[in-house]
Design a protein around this motif. Structure first.
Motif, PDB file in Angstrom:
ATOM      1  N   GLY A  94     -13.552  -6.744  -8.322  1.00 37.41           N
ATOM      2  CA  GLY A  94     -14.466  -7.639  -7.635  1.00 37.41           C
ATOM      3  C   GLY A  94     -13.920  -8.454  -6.483  1.00 37.41           C
ATOM      4  O   GLY A  94     -14.583  -9.384  -6.032  1.00 37.41           O
ATOM      5  N   VAL A  95     -12.719  -8.137  -5.970  1.00 36.73           N
ATOM      6  CA  VAL A  95     -12.196  -8.959  -4.870  1.00 36.73           C
ATOM      7  C   VAL A  95     -13.070  -8.808  -3.620  1.00 36.73           C
ATOM      8  O   VAL A  95     -13.723  -7.793  -3.424  1.00 36.73           O
ATOM      9  CB  VAL A  95     -10.739  -8.596  -4.507  1.00 36.73           C
ATOM     10  N   SER A  96     -13.032  -9.835  -2.763  1.00 35.61           N
ATOM     11  CA  SER A  96     -13.823  -9.764  -1.527  1.00 35.61           C
ATOM     12  C   SER A  96     -12.956  -9.318  -0.345  1.00 35.61           C
ATOM     13  O   SER A  96     -13.482  -8.798   0.647  1.00 35.61           O
ATOM     14  CB  SER A  96     -14.451 -11.130  -1.238  1.00 35.61           C
ATOM     15  N   VAL A  97     -11.639  -9.515  -0.447  1.00 32.54           N
ATOM     16  CA  VAL A  97     -10.727  -9.141   0.640  1.00 32.54           C
ATOM     17  C   VAL A  97      -9.471  -8.510   0.058  1.00 32.54           C
ATOM     18  O   VAL A  97      -8.969  -8.979  -0.975  1.00 32.54           O
ATOM     19  CB  VAL A  97     -10.346 -10.384   1.483  1.00 32.54           C
ATOM     20  N   ILE A  98      -8.978  -7.437   0.705  1.00 35.24           N
ATOM     21  CA  ILE A  98      -7.712  -6.806   0.325  1.00 35.24           C
ATOM     22  C   ILE A  98      -6.797  -6.856   1.547  1.00 35.24           C
ATOM     23  O   ILE A  98      -7.165  -6.363   2.620  1.00 35.24           O
ATOM     24  CB  ILE A  98      -7.926  -5.361  -0.150  1.00 35.24           C
ATOM     25  N   GLN A  99      -5.627  -7.506   1.389  1.00 33.64           N
ATOM     26  CA  GLN A  99      -4.708  -7.685   2.506  1.00 33.64           C
ATOM     27  C   GLN A  99      -3.344  -7.090   2.161  1.00 33.64           C
ATOM     28  O   GLN A  99      -2.582  -7.691   1.392  1.00 33.64           O
ATOM     29  CB  GLN A  99      -4.558  -9.173   2.843  1.00 33.64           C
ATOM     30  N   PRO A 100      -3.021  -5.893   2.676  1.00 35.17           N
ATOM     31  CA  PRO A 100      -1.669  -5.363   2.476  1.00 35.17           C
ATOM     32  C   PRO A 100      -0.650  -6.215   3.244  1.00 35.17           C
ATOM     33  O   PRO A 100      -0.959  -6.714   4.337  1.00 35.17           O
ATOM     34  CB  PRO A 100      -1.748  -3.949   3.056  1.00 35.17           C
ATOM     35  N   VAL A 101       0.541  -6.389   2.644  1.00 44.38           N
ATOM     36  CA  VAL A 101       1.552  -7.271   3.225  1.00 44.38           C
ATOM     37  C   VAL A 101       2.879  -6.533   3.361  1.00 44.38           C
ATOM     38  O   VAL A 101       3.218  -5.701   2.506  1.00 44.38           O
ATOM     39  CB  VAL A 101       1.738  -8.521   2.319  1.00 44.38           C
ATOM     40  N   ILE A 102       3.599  -6.825   4.435  1.00 46.18           N
ATOM     41  CA  ILE A 102       4.936  -6.242   4.645  1.00 46.18           C
ATOM     42  C   ILE A 102       5.963  -7.309   4.302  1.00 46.18           C
ATOM     43  O   ILE A 102       5.950  -8.400   4.882  1.00 46.18           O
ATOM     44  CB  ILE A 102       5.085  -5.776   6.108  1.00 46.18           C
ATOM     45  N   THR A 103       6.812  -7.011   3.306  1.00 40.91           N
ATOM     46  CA  THR A 103       7.866  -7.959   2.912  1.00 40.91           C
ATOM     47  C   THR A 103       9.223  -7.289   3.123  1.00 40.91           C
ATOM     48  O   THR A 103       9.288  -6.104   3.482  1.00 40.91           O
ATOM     49  CB  THR A 103       7.732  -8.326   1.416  1.00 40.91           C
ATOM     50  N   ALA A 104      10.294  -8.041   2.826  1.00 42.67           N
ATOM     51  CA  ALA A 104      11.651  -7.520   3.089  1.00 42.67           C
ATOM     52  C   ALA A 104      11.893  -6.199   2.355  1.00 42.67           C
ATOM     53  O   ALA A 104      12.533  -5.289   2.893  1.00 42.67           O
ATOM     54  CB  ALA A 104      12.675  -8.565   2.640  1.00 42.67           C
ATOM     55  N   ARG A 105      11.357  -6.058   1.154  1.00 40.06           N
ATOM     56  CA  ARG A 105      11.650  -4.856   0.356  1.00 40.06           C
ATOM     57  C   ARG A 105      10.449  -3.913   0.263  1.00 40.06           C
ATOM     58  O   ARG A 105      10.354  -3.067  -0.617  1.00 40.06           O
ATOM     59  CB  ARG A 105      12.085  -5.266  -1.052  1.00 40.06           C
ATOM     60  N   THR A 106       9.495  -4.070   1.189  1.00 39.30           N
ATOM     61  CA  THR A 106       8.305  -3.213   1.126  1.00 39.30           C
ATOM     62  C   THR A 106       8.642  -1.785   1.536  1.00 39.30           C
ATOM     63  O   THR A 106       9.452  -1.558   2.424  1.00 39.30           O
ATOM     64  CB  THR A 106       7.242  -3.738   2.117  1.00 39.30           C
ATOM     65  N   GLN A 107       7.981  -0.836   0.867  1.00 44.26           N
ATOM     66  CA  GLN A 107       8.138   0.583   1.222  1.00 44.26           C
ATOM     67  C   GLN A 107       7.057   0.942   2.221  1.00 44.26           C
ATOM     68  O   GLN A 107       5.893   0.991   1.878  1.00 44.26           O
ATOM     69  CB  GLN A 107       8.019   1.455  -0.032  1.00 44.26           C
ATOM     70  N   GLY A 108       7.462   1.121   3.499  1.00 41.82           N
ATOM     71  CA  GLY A 108       6.457   1.528   4.495  1.00 41.82           C
ATOM     72  C   GLY A 108       5.804   0.313   5.133  1.00 41.82           C
ATOM     73  O   GLY A 108       5.855  -0.781   4.599  1.00 41.82           O
ATOM     74  N   ASP A 109       5.210   0.485   6.317  1.00 41.20           N
ATOM     75  CA  ASP A 109       4.601  -0.668   7.001  1.00 41.20           C
ATOM     76  C   ASP A 109       3.248  -0.336   7.596  1.00 41.20           C
ATOM     77  O   ASP A 109       2.697  -1.109   8.353  1.00 41.20           O
ATOM     78  CB  ASP A 109       5.542  -1.180   8.108  1.00 41.20           C
ATOM     79  N   HIS A 110       2.714   0.852   7.286  1.00 38.21           N
ATOM     80  CA  HIS A 110       1.364   1.099   7.787  1.00 38.21           C
ATOM     81  C   HIS A 110       0.539   1.860   6.755  1.00 38.21           C
ATOM     82  O   HIS A 110       1.077   2.467   5.836  1.00 38.21           O
ATOM     83  CB  HIS A 110       1.408   1.859   9.120  1.00 38.21           C
ATOM     84  N   VAL A 111      -0.764   1.760   6.902  1.00 37.53           N
ATOM     85  CA  VAL A 111      -1.675   2.445   5.996  1.00 37.53           C
ATOM     86  C   VAL A 111      -2.763   3.115   6.811  1.00 37.53           C
ATOM     87  O   VAL A 111      -3.015   2.737   7.954  1.00 37.53           O
ATOM     88  CB  VAL A 111      -2.355   1.463   5.013  1.00 37.53           C
ATOM     89  N   ASN A 112      -3.420   4.090   6.220  1.00 42.35           N
ATOM     90  CA  ASN A 112      -4.593   4.700   6.849  1.00 42.35           C
ATOM     91  C   ASN A 112      -5.804   3.904   6.369  1.00 42.35           C
ATOM     92  O   ASN A 112      -6.316   4.124   5.265  1.00 42.35           O
ATOM     93  CB  ASN A 112      -4.680   6.168   6.426  1.00 42.35           C
ATOM     94  N   LEU A 113      -6.250   2.942   7.201  1.00 38.29           N
ATOM     95  CA  LEU A 113      -7.309   2.023   6.768  1.00 38.29           C
ATOM     96  C   LEU A 113      -8.602   2.753   6.440  1.00 38.29           C
ATOM     97  O   LEU A 113      -9.318   2.394   5.500  1.00 38.29           O
ATOM     98  CB  LEU A 113      -7.554   0.964   7.849  1.00 38.29           C
ATOM     99  N   GLU A 114      -8.876   3.819   7.212  1.00 37.67           N
ATOM    100  CA  GLU A 114     -10.114   4.568   6.972  1.00 37.67           C
ATOM    101  C   GLU A 114     -10.098   5.177   5.566  1.00 37.67           C
ATOM    102  O   GLU A 114     -11.083   5.105   4.833  1.00 37.67           O
ATOM    103  CB  GLU A 114     -10.231   5.691   8.013  1.00 37.67           C
ATOM    104  N   ARG A 115      -8.928   5.704   5.186  1.00 32.49           N
ATOM    105  CA  ARG A 115      -8.864   6.324   3.864  1.00 32.49           C
ATOM    106  C   ARG A 115      -8.985   5.253   2.776  1.00 32.49           C
ATOM    107  O   ARG A 115      -9.674   5.425   1.777  1.00 32.49           O
ATOM    108  CB  ARG A 115      -7.537   7.077   3.700  1.00 32.49           C
ATOM    109  N   LEU A 116      -8.344   4.099   2.973  1.00 34.85           N
ATOM    110  CA  LEU A 116      -8.445   3.029   1.969  1.00 34.85           C
ATOM    111  C   LEU A 116      -9.885   2.536   1.879  1.00 34.85           C
ATOM    112  O   LEU A 116     -10.384   2.252   0.785  1.00 34.85           O
ATOM    113  CB  LEU A 116      -7.491   1.881   2.316  1.00 34.85           C
ATOM    114  N   ARG A 117     -10.571   2.505   3.020  1.00 33.36           N
ATOM    115  CA  ARG A 117     -11.978   2.058   2.993  1.00 33.36           C
ATOM    116  C   ARG A 117     -12.825   3.061   2.223  1.00 33.36           C
ATOM    117  O   ARG A 117     -13.678   2.680   1.430  1.00 33.36           O
ATOM    118  CB  ARG A 117     -12.511   1.883   4.416  1.00 33.36           C
ATOM    119  N   ALA A 118     -12.553   4.344   2.393  1.00 34.33           N
ATOM    120  CA  ALA A 118     -13.310   5.373   1.655  1.00 34.33           C
ATOM    121  C   ALA A 118     -13.069   5.214   0.150  1.00 34.33           C
ATOM    122  O   ALA A 118     -14.007   5.335  -0.655  1.00 34.33           O
ATOM    123  CB  ALA A 118     -12.884   6.762   2.123  1.00 34.33           C
ATOM    124  N   ILE A 119     -11.830   4.887  -0.229  1.00 32.53           N
ATOM    125  CA  ILE A 119     -11.518   4.679  -1.647  1.00 32.53           C
ATOM    126  C   ILE A 119     -12.280   3.458  -2.175  1.00 32.53           C
ATOM    127  O   ILE A 119     -12.862   3.483  -3.264  1.00 32.53           O
ATOM    128  CB  ILE A 119      -9.993   4.492  -1.827  1.00 32.53           C
TER     129      ILE A 119
END
Ligand code: SAM
Length: 237
Positions: free
Chosen positions: A104-129
Motif C-alpha cells: 500500500g505505499v504511495s511512493v517508491i524511491q530507490p536510493v544509491i548508497t556507498a554499498r549499493t549494487q548498481g545505480d540505475h533502474v528501468n523505471l518503465e519495467r518497475l512501473r509495469a510491475i
C-alpha cells in the motif's frame, strides 16, 4: 456474457458511458489470455476516478474498447507512506516494488548508497510491475516510482513533517514503534549502511533509527517486514 473479476489499470479519465481504449498489450491479454468477448464485463481504475465496471464493447486486432457502466468503488487515498530502499540486484528490486505496492505505499524511491549494487533502474519495467501488483491486490492507484537518488541528496531534500524510519540492523536501535503517516521507511543495501552514513542520517531531526528485531534480515525481507509494521500503524488502513 460473463462478469469477470479482471481489473485493469487505464490512463484515460473514467466517466459514465465513456468508451475507453486499452493498450495493445491489454487487448492481447483480454482477448487471447482471458478469452473475453464483447459483452463481458470487468473492472477498471485509473488512480483518480475510483473503480468502474466496464463492458467489453469490441475485441479485435484493430481496437479493443470498454464501455464504462458505473462506479463500483469511489477513489480513496492510499496511506501516505513511502518506501526508500537501497537498490538491489534486479530480481530483488522487482520483488521489493511488487510487495511494496501490495502493502500500500504511495511512493517508491530507490536510493544509491556507498554499498549499493548498481545505480540505475528501468523505471518503465518497475512501473509495469507496480501496475500488475495494483491490479492484483485491488488497489485504486499505482504508487509513484522515482528515479534513483544518492542518499545524501535524499536526506538534504527530505520534506518537512514526514517521519523517516531508518531500518538499522545494529542492535543499538530500539525496536520499531511507528506512528501514523506521513512517514517513510529507509532500508539499506545487502552490505548495510556504512557507519558514516548512519551517523549522517541519524543527525536529521525527522529520522528515527529502528530495529526490526534481533535477526539480520535480507534487505528485501527488511523492506517487507518494515512496511507491514509501518502500514499497520496507519489508522486509515
Ligand atoms: N550490514 C549487514 C551485514 O552485512 O552484516 C546486513 C545488512 S542487511 C542484509 C540489509 C539492510 O536490511 C540493512 O541495511 C537494514 O536496513 C535492514 N535490516 C536487516 N536486518 C534488520 C534488523 N534486524 N533491524 C533493522 N533493519 C534491518
Amino acid at each position: 456474457m460473463s462478469d469477470t473479476s479482471i481489473r485493469l489499470f487505464v490512463e484515460a479519465p473514467l466517466r459514465a458511458g465513456f468508451l475507453v481504449p486499452v493498450s495493445e498489450g491489454q487487448a492481447h491479454y483480454l482477448a487471447k489470455v482471458m478469452r473475453l468477448q464483447a459483452g463481458d464485463t470487468l473492472h477498471v481504475f485509473n488512480g483518480v476516478d475510483g473503480e468502474w465496471r466496464a463492458q467489453v464493447e469490441a475485441v479485435g486486432k484493430k481496437e479493443t474498447t470498454l464501455q464504462l457502466q458505473h462506479v463500483t468503488r469511489p477513489q480513496a487515498p492510499d496511506p501516505d507512506c513511502w518506501l526508500c530502499f537501497a537498490l538491489l540486484k534486479r530480481q530483488k528490486t522487482d520483488m521489493v516494488v511488487e510487495k511494496a505496492t501490495e502493502l500500500g505505499v504511495s511512493v517508491i524511491q530507490p536510493v544509491i548508497t556507498a554499498r549499493t549494487q548498481g545505480d540505475h533502474v528501468n523505471l518503465e519495467r518497475l512501473r509495469a510491475i507496480a501496475i500488475e501488483a495494483a491490479e492484483q491486490c485491488e488497489r485504486l492507484a499505482v504508487p509513484e516510482i522515482f528515479a534513483p537518488v544518492k542518499l545524501a541528496q535524499l536526506i538534504a531534500a527530505w520534506p518537512k513533517g514526514r517521519a523517516l524510519y531508518v531500518a538499522d540492523e545494529r542492535r543499538t536501535a530500539k525496536l520499531a514503534r511507528f506512528t501514523a503517516a506521513p512517514a517513510a521507511l529507509l532500508v539499506g543495501p545487502e552490505g548495510g549502511f556504512t557507519e558514516a552514513e548512519l551517523e549522517g542520517i541519524g543527525a536529521h531531526p525527522l529520522v528515527t533509527r529502528v530495529s526490526l528485531g534481533a535477526r539480520i534480515l535480507r534487505a528485501e525481507t527488511a523492506a517487507i517486514a518494515g512496511l507491514a509494521l509501518l502500514l499497520a500503524a496507519d489508522p486509515e488502513e
